[in-house]
Design an enzyme around this catalytic site. Sequence first.
Site, PDB file in Angstrom:
ATOM      1  N   LYS A 132       0.867  -1.190   0.000  1.00 46.38           N
ATOM      2  CA  LYS A 132       0.000   0.000   0.000  1.00 46.38           C
ATOM      3  C   LYS A 132       0.891   1.224   0.000  1.00 46.38           C
ATOM      4  O   LYS A 132       2.035   1.168   0.468  1.00 46.38           O
ATOM      5  CB  LYS A 132      -0.877   0.020   1.261  1.00 46.38           C
ATOM      6  N   ASP A 172      -7.146   4.281  -4.424  1.00 45.10           N
ATOM      7  CA  ASP A 172      -7.794   4.139  -3.119  1.00 45.10           C
ATOM      8  C   ASP A 172      -8.415   5.517  -2.849  1.00 45.10           C
ATOM      9  O   ASP A 172      -8.641   6.285  -3.798  1.00 45.10           O
ATOM     10  CB  ASP A 172      -6.772   3.723  -2.032  1.00 45.10           C
TER      11      ASP A 172
HETATM   12  P1  NDP Z   1     -13.118   7.692  -2.665  1.00 48.02           P
HETATM   13  O1  NDP Z   1     -12.090   8.710  -2.440  1.00 48.02           O
HETATM   14  O2  NDP Z   1     -13.653   7.465  -4.031  1.00 48.02           O
HETATM   15  O3  NDP Z   1     -14.386   7.949  -1.712  1.00 48.02           O
HETATM   16  C1  NDP Z   1     -14.258   8.012  -0.331  1.00 48.02           C
HETATM   17  C2  NDP Z   1     -15.617   8.359   0.258  1.00 48.02           C
HETATM   18  O4  NDP Z   1     -15.559   8.253   1.664  1.00 48.02           O
HETATM   19  C3  NDP Z   1     -16.038   9.792  -0.053  1.00 48.02           C
HETATM   20  O5  NDP Z   1     -17.442   9.872  -0.142  1.00 48.02           O
HETATM   21  C4  NDP Z   1     -15.505  10.550   1.162  1.00 48.02           C
HETATM   22  O6  NDP Z   1     -16.201  11.752   1.433  1.00 48.02           O
HETATM   23  C5  NDP Z   1     -15.756   9.533   2.262  1.00 48.02           C
HETATM   24  N1  NDP Z   1     -14.782   9.714   3.347  1.00 48.02           N
HETATM   25  C6  NDP Z   1     -13.445   9.595   3.282  1.00 48.02           C
HETATM   26  N2  NDP Z   1     -12.885   9.861   4.464  1.00 48.02           N
HETATM   27  C7  NDP Z   1     -13.907  10.140   5.297  1.00 48.02           C
HETATM   28  C8  NDP Z   1     -13.972  10.489   6.667  1.00 48.02           C
HETATM   29  N3  NDP Z   1     -12.871  10.600   7.410  1.00 48.02           N
HETATM   30  N4  NDP Z   1     -15.206  10.688   7.213  1.00 48.02           N
HETATM   31  C9  NDP Z   1     -16.328  10.592   6.462  1.00 48.02           C
HETATM   32  N5  NDP Z   1     -16.316  10.267   5.151  1.00 48.02           N
HETATM   33  C10 NDP Z   1     -15.123  10.037   4.591  1.00 48.02           C
HETATM   34  O7  NDP Z   1     -12.492   6.329  -2.079  1.00 48.02           O
HETATM   35  P2  NDP Z   1     -12.930   4.831  -2.347  1.00 48.02           P
HETATM   36  O8  NDP Z   1     -14.394   4.738  -2.558  1.00 48.02           O
HETATM   37  O9  NDP Z   1     -12.017   4.281  -3.372  1.00 48.02           O
HETATM   38  O10 NDP Z   1     -12.525   4.152  -0.974  1.00 48.02           O
HETATM   39  C11 NDP Z   1     -13.460   4.018   0.113  1.00 48.02           C
HETATM   40  C12 NDP Z   1     -13.006   2.891   1.036  1.00 48.02           C
HETATM   41  O11 NDP Z   1     -12.942   1.664   0.290  1.00 48.02           O
HETATM   42  C13 NDP Z   1     -11.611   3.047   1.653  1.00 48.02           C
HETATM   43  O12 NDP Z   1     -11.614   2.431   2.927  1.00 48.02           O
HETATM   44  C14 NDP Z   1     -10.716   2.224   0.721  1.00 48.02           C
HETATM   45  O13 NDP Z   1      -9.541   1.796   1.362  1.00 48.02           O
HETATM   46  C15 NDP Z   1     -11.650   1.066   0.431  1.00 48.02           C
HETATM   47  N6  NDP Z   1     -11.383   0.292  -0.773  1.00 48.02           N
HETATM   48  C16 NDP Z   1     -11.278   0.869  -2.002  1.00 48.02           C
HETATM   49  C17 NDP Z   1     -11.078   0.079  -3.113  1.00 48.02           C
HETATM   50  C18 NDP Z   1     -11.088   0.660  -4.482  1.00 48.02           C
HETATM   51  O14 NDP Z   1     -11.020  -0.122  -5.455  1.00 48.02           O
HETATM   52  N7  NDP Z   1     -11.175   1.971  -4.666  1.00 48.02           N
HETATM   53  C19 NDP Z   1     -10.885  -1.364  -3.013  1.00 48.02           C
HETATM   54  C20 NDP Z   1     -11.083  -1.895  -1.678  1.00 48.02           C
HETATM   55  C21 NDP Z   1     -11.303  -1.084  -0.604  1.00 48.02           C
HETATM   56  P3  NDP Z   1     -15.947  13.095   0.544  1.00 48.02           P
HETATM   57  O15 NDP Z   1     -16.681  12.832  -0.734  1.00 48.02           O
HETATM   58  O16 NDP Z   1     -16.550  14.177   1.364  1.00 48.02           O
HETATM   59  O17 NDP Z   1     -14.465  13.201   0.355  1.00 48.02           O
HETATM   60  O1  2IT Z   2      -7.911  -1.667  -0.749  1.00 52.83           O
HETATM   61  C1  2IT Z   2      -7.862  -2.131  -1.907  1.00 52.83           C
HETATM   62  O2  2IT Z   2      -7.989  -3.344  -2.127  1.00 52.83           O
HETATM   63  C2  2IT Z   2      -7.682  -1.186  -3.017  1.00 52.83           C
HETATM   64  N1  2IT Z   2      -7.628   0.013  -2.796  1.00 52.83           N
HETATM   65  C3  2IT Z   2      -7.510  -1.711  -4.415  1.00 52.83           C
HETATM   66  C4  2IT Z   2      -6.116  -2.213  -4.631  1.00 52.83           C
HETATM   67  C5  2IT Z   2      -5.793  -2.589  -6.054  1.00 52.83           C
HETATM   68  O3  2IT Z   2      -4.619  -2.906  -6.266  1.00 52.83           O
HETATM   69  O4  2IT Z   2      -6.664  -2.594  -6.926  1.00 52.83           O
END
Ligand code: NDP
Ligand code: 2IT
Length: 451
Positions: A132, A172
């Site tokens: 990461k 992420d």
């Molecule tokens: P994004 O940046 O696309 O979206 C994050 C969302 O969460 C936004 O709506 C943001 O609000 C909100 N958010 C972030 N921090 C906070 C906080 N401290 N308090 C309240 N709301 C918060 O990220 P992702 O959707 O990609 O990631 C979301 C989660 O999923 C994370 O935990 C990430 O590690 C996990 N994840 C992501 C993967 C991926 O493929 N992208 C894969 C597996 C897990 P705002 O819009 O106001 O910024």
């Molecule tokens: O937390 C996760 O699994 C991710 N943010 C996606 C990682 C990836 O390599 O697609």
Amino acid sequence: MQILTDQSLDLDQFMIGLKRRNPGEREFHQAVYEVAEKLIPFINQHPKYARAKVLERLTEPDRIIIFRVCWEDDQKNVRVNRGYRVQFNNAIGPYKGGLRFDKSVTLSILKFLGFEQIFKNSLTTLPMGGGKGGSDFNPKDKSDAEVMRFCQAFMTELSRHIGKDKDVPAGDIGVGAREIGYLYGQYKRLENEFGGVLTGKGLAYGGSLIRTEATGFGCVYFAREMLDTKGDAAEGKTCIVSGSGNVAQYTAQKLLDLGAKVVSMSDRTGSIHDPDGLTQEKMNYVIELKTGRRGSLREYADAFGVSFLEGARPWGIPCDMAFPCATQNELNGDDAKTLLANGCMLVSEGANMPSTLDAVKAFEDAKILYAPGKASNAGGVSISGLEMTQNSMRINWPREEVDRRLQAIMHDIHAQCVEYGQDDGFVNYVKGANIGGFVKVADAMLAYGVV
Ligand code: NDP
Ligand code: 2IT
């Protein structure tokens, strides 16, 4: 029955040592505790892992790279951020895991995420190790040109440490299509190489269909697998989804596709409560608002005349199923009790470690269908793995093919959780995911000897 020997591990002693070696890293301690609590009894039943100190080795990253990222903002001010890549474990494949750009990023957060990724990637059945990275850079209040200059500066250093068979970053929080484009463009410029060194790439330059949707879709496919074990289905169920970014959007979309009712989404400014539920039109509005314009959900509440819970998380809204898809520790023990008191029967985590240890305990004690992120959000990295496959083969699979493979992988992850998670006739998915993810990595480490 456990046979204790002088090689056997004790959870409290193990955690004391881990905290001493990694002082102040609260999120990392939490992620390790959740895994060690389930793994230590298993390791003590299989002394070959204890003898080889597999857990001690697994909790120590292979290496951590920390670097200065210097760039100029639009006013020509020099700005300095910190960049990181935690290369945690490559026993079963190249380091693989996302990059997070958020002002909250610390080494502790990236270590917890890299550690979780080892188990998650192993569960996908694909050959990927765990890693990461990221930066304390906040892309939210920056212009496109500033984000581009930051990404170019970040990649200038990171490029020395990654490679398509070495370490393959992705997105992420705060790293989406725009950032991956700038990062990949700079890597290509520096290395004069067009390959699968990043995933989540645009479709025009080597990306895979369904990668954007994969984490959210996978999270709901996993929920569907859990419901199947009870002869139940998502149709007609009331759901809340926290977050409104990449993972939340496609979790909500798939829930709509399956006929469920999504009554809440959230962001850093608060939560919407839409008792009639999202429609496709409202869903399209959310995607345009959050990914297109990067606005606040307050605008949704105004546009559709629903209430906005200022600064609040959505867990107080009654639901049958909850999908935490925003960030770590967004759901605490009290929130879990509120969800349970309101009749919530399933929690499928789209985010990484969104539930605190108290919340996890409450879900386990209530014996509801509770999936930890390392199982239920593995769809994203799975399609990243398939993006790497397609890049190596120089082909692009059609949408239906990728979606079919995603569903098959989520089915396999669920099966591993059921196999390893048995607990007096109940499936403990936390135990199942931790042990299921561990075995392949640990066996590879044993095969390599002391390295
Ligand atoms: P994004 O940046 O696309 O979206 C994050 C969302 O969460 C936004 O709506 C943001 O609000 C909100 N958010 C972030 N921090 C906070 C906080 N401290 N308090 C309240 N709301 C918060 O990220 P992702 O959707 O990609 O990631 C979301 C989660 O999923 C994370 O935990 C990430 O590690 C996990 N994840 C992501 C993967 C991926 O493929 N992208 C894969 C597996 C897990 P705002 O819009 O106001 O910024
Ligand atoms: O937390 C996760 O699994 C991710 N943010 C996606 C990682 C990836 O390599 O697609």
